[in-house]
Design a protein around this motif. Structure first.
Motif, mmCIF file in Angstrom:
data_model
loop_
_atom_site.group_PDB
_atom_site.id
_atom_site.type_symbol
_atom_site.label_atom_id
_atom_site.label_comp_id
_atom_site.label_asym_id
_atom_site.label_seq_id
_atom_site.Cartn_x
_atom_site.Cartn_y
_atom_site.Cartn_z
ATOM 1 N N ARG A 167 -64.151 -0.159 -1.298
ATOM 2 C CA ARG A 167 -63.973 -0.883 -0.027
ATOM 3 C C ARG A 167 -62.531 -1.301 0.217
ATOM 4 O O ARG A 167 -62.186 -1.702 1.335
ATOM 5 N N GLU A 168 -61.696 -1.244 -0.805
ATOM 6 C CA GLU A 168 -60.323 -1.730 -0.670
ATOM 7 C C GLU A 168 -59.386 -0.645 -0.129
ATOM 8 O O GLU A 168 -59.168 0.383 -0.766
ATOM 9 N N LYS A 169 -58.805 -0.912 1.031
ATOM 10 C CA LYS A 169 -57.880 0.053 1.636
ATOM 11 C C LYS A 169 -56.559 0.139 0.879
ATOM 12 O O LYS A 169 -55.822 1.125 1.022
ATOM 13 N N ASN A 170 -56.256 -0.877 0.099
ATOM 14 C CA ASN A 170 -54.987 -0.883 -0.636
ATOM 15 C C ASN A 170 -55.060 -0.158 -1.975
ATOM 16 O O ASN A 170 -54.089 -0.151 -2.728
ATOM 17 N N ILE A 171 -56.214 0.437 -2.293
ATOM 18 C CA ILE A 171 -56.360 1.148 -3.564
ATOM 19 C C ILE A 171 -56.518 2.639 -3.302
ATOM 20 O O ILE A 171 -57.395 3.065 -2.551
ATOM 21 N N ARG A 172 -55.649 3.426 -3.925
ATOM 22 C CA ARG A 172 -55.811 4.878 -3.965
ATOM 23 C C ARG A 172 -56.263 5.252 -5.370
ATOM 24 O O ARG A 172 -55.810 4.652 -6.346
ATOM 25 N N THR A 173 -57.129 6.232 -5.496
ATOM 26 C CA THR A 173 -57.630 6.617 -6.815
ATOM 27 C C THR A 173 -57.290 8.071 -7.116
ATOM 28 O O THR A 173 -57.204 8.905 -6.212
ATOM 29 N N MET A 174 -57.097 8.345 -8.397
ATOM 30 C CA MET A 174 -56.886 9.712 -8.877
ATOM 31 C C MET A 174 -57.767 9.914 -10.104
ATOM 32 O O MET A 174 -57.536 9.292 -11.139
ATOM 33 N N GLU A 175 -58.785 10.751 -9.979
ATOM 34 C CA GLU A 175 -59.643 11.085 -11.111
ATOM 35 C C GLU A 175 -59.117 12.347 -11.788
ATOM 36 O O GLU A 175 -58.370 13.123 -11.199
ATOM 37 N N GLY A 176 -59.509 12.552 -13.037
ATOM 38 C CA GLY A 176 -59.044 13.717 -13.781
ATOM 39 C C GLY A 176 -57.566 13.692 -14.071
ATOM 40 O O GLY A 176 -56.932 14.737 -14.219
ATOM 41 N N CYS A 177 -57.004 12.490 -14.186
ATOM 42 C CA CYS A 177 -55.562 12.326 -14.379
ATOM 43 C C CYS A 177 -55.312 11.709 -15.760
ATOM 44 O O CYS A 177 -55.570 10.525 -15.973
ATOM 45 N N TYR A 178 -54.815 12.495 -16.689
ATOM 46 C CA TYR A 178 -54.570 12.059 -18.068
ATOM 47 C C TYR A 178 -53.127 11.565 -18.169
ATOM 48 O O TYR A 178 -52.196 12.361 -18.126
#
Length: 547
Positions: free
Chosen positions: A157-168
């Motif tokens: 729900r947070e617009k200020n958070i970007r996520t990156m999955e599969g990132c070691y």
């Protein structure tokens, strides 16, 4: 210790920049990201697998908190200090057990569902070394999954958070004692993640051992990268072995929650006899290190690979612990009718990246929270269900201190590179990882001894020498390299601590030594590591997002 694990040049990599970089999706990382975003900070949240993969999501028992009418923070503090065997920091522990009450209420107010009685009061369970029923739980034995669900929905729900999955995340970028972000492998591509503030919330290292309750990602990668960057690590000798993991050949070491013993289950030896009342006044609810050693002793004496947990007499046991019941049923065990085969397994690291009461490390703009950190709360042996509590409290406190910290502008044109590592393939890498797990399990298990540890330490260093000076080629190799570094740190701490305290037990020094009631740390000296573009190149680099 090799500084970087991969060849790279940040000038030639895709660069991503954000105000705050949070690494990890357990309770600590998700809490830090949410709290930062809600206070107006922009966050890049990166995870090696998916947002749902963490030790938090596997946690069964619950969150310890003095919310009962017969309980208070002072009693919770006392139990924490007893379990910590003289090494828990009293002021840190008092802060956590006091402030944590509001953090649990915050979590509930934001959608987490905890088990309650018909009148709306919390249903509180009992676990080892607790003097009161104070374990807040959800869906019986799925508390971690519920906490992770609620926090992940908050993140979404947070617009200020970007996520990156599969990132070691591979290596931290440090210059003149300040962290500027990290390098990473994202779906096989090398990238640079630049940030004003970097938060390590990468979890523990149970996967360094043959038998563990931890998920695949618990390889010590965060501790290892912090150590290579010059962060101070402390108390690495204290690895907690959970007393009761499912012990069936060919099956994973699924955790059988301490809450089952809190509900009245008994431990039985190979002869079907109960033995814990003879070992400790709290019997099956003694501190985890005590119970694990007693089980180990019974297994060794009888030369067996497991003993038994008897929950058959607990009324409606399958309804009280539905996830445990369903998982055991998959492997042919009916917990309402059958004895459960169990044995200790690596579960939690009390040591880690040393922080202050706000989660700050000795490197400016680098913070740590959750199991990767050594905050002073857990001491020599973590009290049951204090881990989720610590993650909530320190995730919030890290966000708070970041909001109060004013850093000078980064020097223009900084870049980092490592181009001298050998690009070699290691055909025996998976065999080496298995060998390293065997070494740590054999020589750094529940019972340790100087001569045996010296043999194991030499074997581990021989393994590590094969990779020294080489660039890692995959996430699997990065995991192995992290394990070799952390294993070496555990060996060093275990050899230095010539006493038995908490989860660290030495057969050659079986008693506590009060002169050693102190913390042992390790810190690698790191010199200035960044280089600087020539003035004529700074503007061009900024256009490319590299300056």
């Amino acid at each position: 210790m090799q500084r970087y694990l991969m060849n790279f040049d940040t000038r030639r990599m895709e660069n991503r920049q954000e105000e705050c970089l949070v690494i990890g999706s357990g309770v600590a990382g998700l809490t830090a990201a949410c709290q930062l975003a809600r206070h107006g900070h922009h966050v890049l949240l990166v995870v090696r697998d998916t947002l749902q993969d963490s030790n938090t999501s596997k946690a069964q028992g619950g969150i310890a908190a003095s919310l009962g009418k017969d309980d208070n923070p002072q009693l919770h503090l006392a139990d924490t200090l007893v379990a910590g065997a003289g090494l828990s920091n009293e002021s840190v522990s008092r802060m956590v057990v006091t402030e944590g009450l509001a953090d649990i209420r915050w979590l509930a107010a934001n959608g987490a569902e905890f088990d309650c009685y018909a009148d709306g009061t919390l249903s509180l369970g009992r676990e080892g070394c607790h003097s009161r029923n104070r374990i807040v739980h959800s869906h019986g034995d799925a508390t971690g999954a519920e906490v992770a669900r609620a926090l992940n929905e908050m993140v979404a729900r947070e617009k200020n958070i970007r996520t990156m999955e599969g990132c070691y995340v591979v290596d931290l970028l440090v210059h003149q004692g300040r962290c500027y972000g990290a390098t990473a492998l994202w779906h096989g591509k090398k990238i640079c993640l630049r940030a004003r503030h970097t938060v390590l919330a990468t979890g523990g290292l149970g996967r360094l051992f043959q038998h563990t309750t931890n998920p695949d990602g618990a390889t010590g990668s965060g501790m290892a990268m912090a150590a290579r960057a010059g962060a101070e690590l402390a108390d690495m000798e204290f690895v907690q072995f959970h007393p009761t993991a499912l012990a069936l050949a060919g099956c994973p070491n699924f955790l059988i929650s301490e809450a089952v013993r809190g509900a009245g289950a008994y431990l039985l030896n190979s002869e079907g006899k109960r033995f814990m009342p003879e070992c400790h006044p709290m019997a099956e609810l003694a501190p985890r290190d005590v119970v694990a050693r007693c089980i180990f002793r019974e297994m060794t004496k009888a030369e067996v690979s497991h003993i038994w947990l008897d929950a058959r007499h607990i009324e409606n046991v399958a309804e009280k612990f539905p996830m445990i019941a369903a998982t055991c049923r998959e492997y042919g065990v009916d917990i309402a009718k059958d004895l459960i085969p169990i044995a200790p397994a690596a579960h939690y690291m009390m040591g880690g990246v040393h922080t202050d009461i706000w989660g700050r490390t000795n490197i400016e703009a680098l913070y740590a929270c959750g199991e990767v950190a050594c905050t002073g709360l857990q001491g020599a042996n973590r009290l049951a269900s204090n881990s989720l509590l610590e993650g909530l409290v320190f995730g919030r406190r890290v966000a708070t201190i970041i909001g109060k910290t004013r850093l000078p502008q980064a020097e223009a044109g900084l870049f980092w590179r490592e181009e001298k590592l050998a690009e070699e393939s290691h055909a025996g890498m998976m065999a080496d990882r298995k060998a390293s797990q065997q070494i740590l399990s054999r020589y750094l298990g529940i019972v340790r001894e100087a001569g045996e540890m010296a043999v194991g330490e030499e074997k581990l260093r021989e393994l590590a020498a094969r990779y020294e000076g080489c660039s890692a080629a995959s996430a699997a190799e990065l995991d192995l390299r992290a394990g070799l570094i952390c294993g070496d740190l555990i060996f060093r701490g275990a050899q230095r601590r010539q006493e038995s305290r908490g989860a660290h037990y030495r057969s050659d020094y079986p008693d506590k030594d009060e002169s050693l009631r102190q913390h042992f740390g390790d810190r690698r000296k790191v010199y200035d590591e960044a280089e600087r573009f020539g003035d004529e190149n700074i503007a061009a680099a900024a256009v490319l997002g590299m300056a």
